[in-house]
Design an enzyme around this catalytic site. Structure first.
Site, PDB file in Angstrom:
ATOM      1  N   TYR A  91     -50.420   4.507 -14.259  1.00 32.01           N
ATOM      2  CA  TYR A  91     -51.567   3.586 -14.231  1.00 32.01           C
ATOM      3  C   TYR A  91     -52.777   4.258 -13.586  1.00 32.01           C
ATOM      4  O   TYR A  91     -53.893   4.212 -14.122  1.00 32.01           O
ATOM      5  CB  TYR A  91     -51.170   2.321 -13.461  1.00 32.01           C
ATOM      6  N   LYS A 125     -56.244   5.176 -15.431  1.00 32.60           N
ATOM      7  CA  LYS A 125     -57.507   4.542 -15.021  1.00 32.60           C
ATOM      8  C   LYS A 125     -58.516   5.578 -14.529  1.00 32.60           C
ATOM      9  O   LYS A 125     -59.715   5.431 -14.770  1.00 32.60           O
ATOM     10  CB  LYS A 125     -57.241   3.466 -13.960  1.00 32.60           C
ATOM     11  N   VAL A 140     -53.460  -0.614 -29.888  1.00 30.17           N
ATOM     12  CA  VAL A 140     -54.587   0.307 -29.643  1.00 30.17           C
ATOM     13  C   VAL A 140     -54.171   1.770 -29.644  1.00 30.17           C
ATOM     14  O   VAL A 140     -55.027   2.643 -29.641  1.00 30.17           O
ATOM     15  CB  VAL A 140     -55.308  -0.019 -28.317  1.00 30.17           C
TER      16      VAL A 140
HETATM   17  N1  LIG Z   1     -54.986  -7.926 -13.438  1.00 30.01           N
HETATM   18  C1  LIG Z   1     -55.536  -7.069 -12.603  1.00 30.01           C
HETATM   19  O1  LIG Z   1     -55.455  -7.197 -11.378  1.00 30.01           O
HETATM   20  C2  LIG Z   1     -56.300  -5.898 -13.122  1.00 30.01           C
HETATM   21  C3  LIG Z   1     -57.069  -5.178 -12.204  1.00 30.01           C
HETATM   22  C4  LIG Z   1     -57.789  -4.079 -12.652  1.00 30.01           C
HETATM   23  C5  LIG Z   1     -57.763  -3.735 -13.984  1.00 30.01           C
HETATM   24  N2  LIG Z   1     -57.012  -4.451 -14.858  1.00 30.01           N
HETATM   25  C6  LIG Z   1     -57.026  -4.025 -16.246  1.00 30.01           C
HETATM   26  O2  LIG Z   1     -57.529  -5.074 -17.052  1.00 30.01           O
HETATM   27  C7  LIG Z   1     -56.921  -5.011 -18.342  1.00 30.01           C
HETATM   28  C8  LIG Z   1     -56.289  -6.347 -18.670  1.00 30.01           C
HETATM   29  O3  LIG Z   1     -55.269  -6.620 -17.726  1.00 30.01           O
HETATM   30  P1  LIG Z   1     -54.674  -8.093 -17.536  1.00 30.01           P
HETATM   31  O4  LIG Z   1     -54.359  -8.211 -16.099  1.00 30.01           O
HETATM   32  O5  LIG Z   1     -55.537  -9.060 -18.204  1.00 30.01           O
HETATM   33  O6  LIG Z   1     -53.271  -7.918 -18.310  1.00 30.01           O
HETATM   34  P2  LIG Z   1     -52.445  -8.935 -19.228  1.00 30.01           P
HETATM   35  O7  LIG Z   1     -51.057  -8.427 -19.174  1.00 30.01           O
HETATM   36  O8  LIG Z   1     -52.728 -10.344 -18.866  1.00 30.01           O
HETATM   37  O9  LIG Z   1     -53.063  -8.658 -20.689  1.00 30.01           O
HETATM   38  C9  LIG Z   1     -52.955  -7.394 -21.284  1.00 30.01           C
HETATM   39  C10 LIG Z   1     -52.922  -7.576 -22.788  1.00 30.01           C
HETATM   40  O10 LIG Z   1     -52.859  -6.262 -23.379  1.00 30.01           O
HETATM   41  C11 LIG Z   1     -52.019  -6.354 -24.491  1.00 30.01           C
HETATM   42  N3  LIG Z   1     -51.489  -5.035 -24.849  1.00 30.01           N
HETATM   43  C12 LIG Z   1     -50.519  -4.323 -24.237  1.00 30.01           C
HETATM   44  N4  LIG Z   1     -50.279  -3.179 -24.910  1.00 30.01           N
HETATM   45  C13 LIG Z   1     -51.126  -3.180 -25.968  1.00 30.01           C
HETATM   46  C14 LIG Z   1     -51.343  -2.288 -27.038  1.00 30.01           C
HETATM   47  N5  LIG Z   1     -50.637  -1.154 -27.168  1.00 30.01           N
HETATM   48  N6  LIG Z   1     -52.296  -2.597 -27.952  1.00 30.01           N
HETATM   49  C15 LIG Z   1     -52.998  -3.747 -27.846  1.00 30.01           C
HETATM   50  N7  LIG Z   1     -52.824  -4.643 -26.867  1.00 30.01           N
HETATM   51  C16 LIG Z   1     -51.890  -4.355 -25.932  1.00 30.01           C
HETATM   52  C17 LIG Z   1     -50.921  -7.327 -24.096  1.00 30.01           C
HETATM   53  O11 LIG Z   1     -50.273  -7.868 -25.244  1.00 30.01           O
HETATM   54  C18 LIG Z   1     -51.708  -8.353 -23.293  1.00 30.01           C
HETATM   55  O12 LIG Z   1     -52.123  -9.438 -24.102  1.00 30.01           O
HETATM   56  C19 LIG Z   1     -55.893  -3.872 -18.287  1.00 30.01           C
HETATM   57  O13 LIG Z   1     -56.474  -2.694 -18.822  1.00 30.01           O
HETATM   58  C20 LIG Z   1     -55.643  -3.715 -16.803  1.00 30.01           C
HETATM   59  O14 LIG Z   1     -55.220  -2.443 -16.465  1.00 30.01           O
HETATM   60  C21 LIG Z   1     -56.289  -5.532 -14.463  1.00 30.01           C
END
Ligand SMILES: NC(=O)c1ccc[n+]([C@@H]2O[C@H](COP(=O)([O-])OP(=O)(O)OC[C@H]3O[C@@H](n4cnc5c(N)ncnc54)[C@H](O)[C@@H]3O)[C@@H](O)[C@H]2O)c1
Length: 260
Positions: free
Chosen positions: A155, A159, A64
């Site tokens: 982070y 965000k 991305v």
């Molecule tokens: N897990 C949580 O508690 C949580 C809470 C709030 C927000 N989020 C947000 O939700 C989103 C998903 O998080 P998650 O917990 O599912 O993480 P995850 O690590 O399970 O999945 C993240 C995915 O993003 C992909 N990724 C990383 N860099 C990338 C890039 N440059 N281009 C394309 N894809 C890329 C990875 O390959 C991975 O498949 C993130 O933006 C995270 O910040 C997560």
């Protein structure tokens, strides 16, 4: 009942965690989906799984941070499925360190993934959505976009940034039939959070179990991690026709984290 029949979606970061669950939920609800991830294998594995269930899904490797990759995904949606209605930005990474030890290149990369990434997704999706007078854009922010957390300089900056981007986009698109929102989950049980336990354990001199109990769950009134399924359920409402009036919002789903 297929409430998303006739819709076409792109989901980034859909090879794991929240993006994976949202892409699957959209596909099972009838949307055709361009399922993208930095990991080609993860994107293909997920797409194969959903295709075997009878869903219409095309996998794409997409970093991305690269405009050419993002543009190519939008072109794929338009060429293969004829339109684009929904853009979900879930790609994200975590890294935890005090500011004085935080590698500058890691800081820059995290902002590119979690702010520039959604910006590029919007920039290339908006013309196709404007043309149809309809669109739903949803970026994964976090409670860390609303409150601070020691050790998460990049982070939290990213965000908070994506929530600002969301508000601007919502205002620019308010009369175009396109809604733009940021979803702010608390702690969700995904590889991203599990990976964070090790980082926090190191920086705070605790075991990973202690970090989960004392650092993470102690902040959550419900004292539990959220499931990816409940995040996807909320996301699908925001992506549905029924949420036409919800725009420019940081929508919180956090087990009470920010109520304190
Ligand atoms: N897990 C949580 O508690 C949580 C809470 C709030 C927000 N989020 C947000 O939700 C989103 C998903 O998080 P998650 O917990 O599912 O993480 P995850 O690590 O399970 O999945 C993240 C995915 O993003 C992909 N990724 C990383 N860099 C990338 C890039 N440059 N281009 C394309 N894809 C890329 C990875 O390959 C991975 O498949 C993130 O933006 C995270 O910040 C997560």
């Amino acid at each position: 009942m297929e409430p998303f029949a006739g819709r076409v979606s792109i989901v980034t970061g859909a090879g794991s965690g929240i993006g994976r669950e949202i892409a699957a939920a959209l596909a099972r609800a009838g949307s055709r989906v361009v399922l993208t991830d930095l990991s080609r294998d993860a994107a293909h594995t997920e797409a194969d799984r959903l295709t075997a269930e009878g869903c219409s899904v095309i996998p794409r490797r997409c970093d991305v941070t690269l405009e050419a990759d993002v543009r190519e995904c939008v072109e794929c949606a338009l060429t293969e499925f004829g339109q684009l209605d929904i853009s979900v930005h879930s790609a994200g990474v975590q890294f935890v360190a005090p500011i004085e030890d935080f590698p500058t290149d890691v800081f820059d990369r995290m902002l590119r993934i979690m702010v520039t990434g959604p910006f590029l997704g919007m920039k290339h999706a908006i013309p196709a959505m404007r043309a149809r007078g309809y669109g739903r854009i949803l970026s994964l922010a976090s409670v860390n976009g609303l409150v601070g957390f020691a050790g998460k300089a990049a982070y939290n900056s990213a965000k908070h940034g994506v929530i600002g981007l969301t508000k601007v986009a919502a205002l620019e698109l308010a009369r175009a039939g396109i809604t733009v929102n940021a979803l702010c989950p608390g702690y969700v049980d995904t590889p991203l959070v599990r990976g964070q336990l090790a980082d926090l354990a190191r920086t705070r001199g605790l075991s990973e179990d202690q970090v989960l109990e004392e650092v993470i769950l102690s902040l959550v009134p419900q004292h539990r991690l959220l499931s990816t399924q409940e995040v996807a359920d909320y996301a699908l409402f925001l992506l549905s026709d029924r949420a036409a009036g919800v725009t420019g919002q940081a929508v919180v789903l956090d087990g009470g984290y920010t109520a304190q």
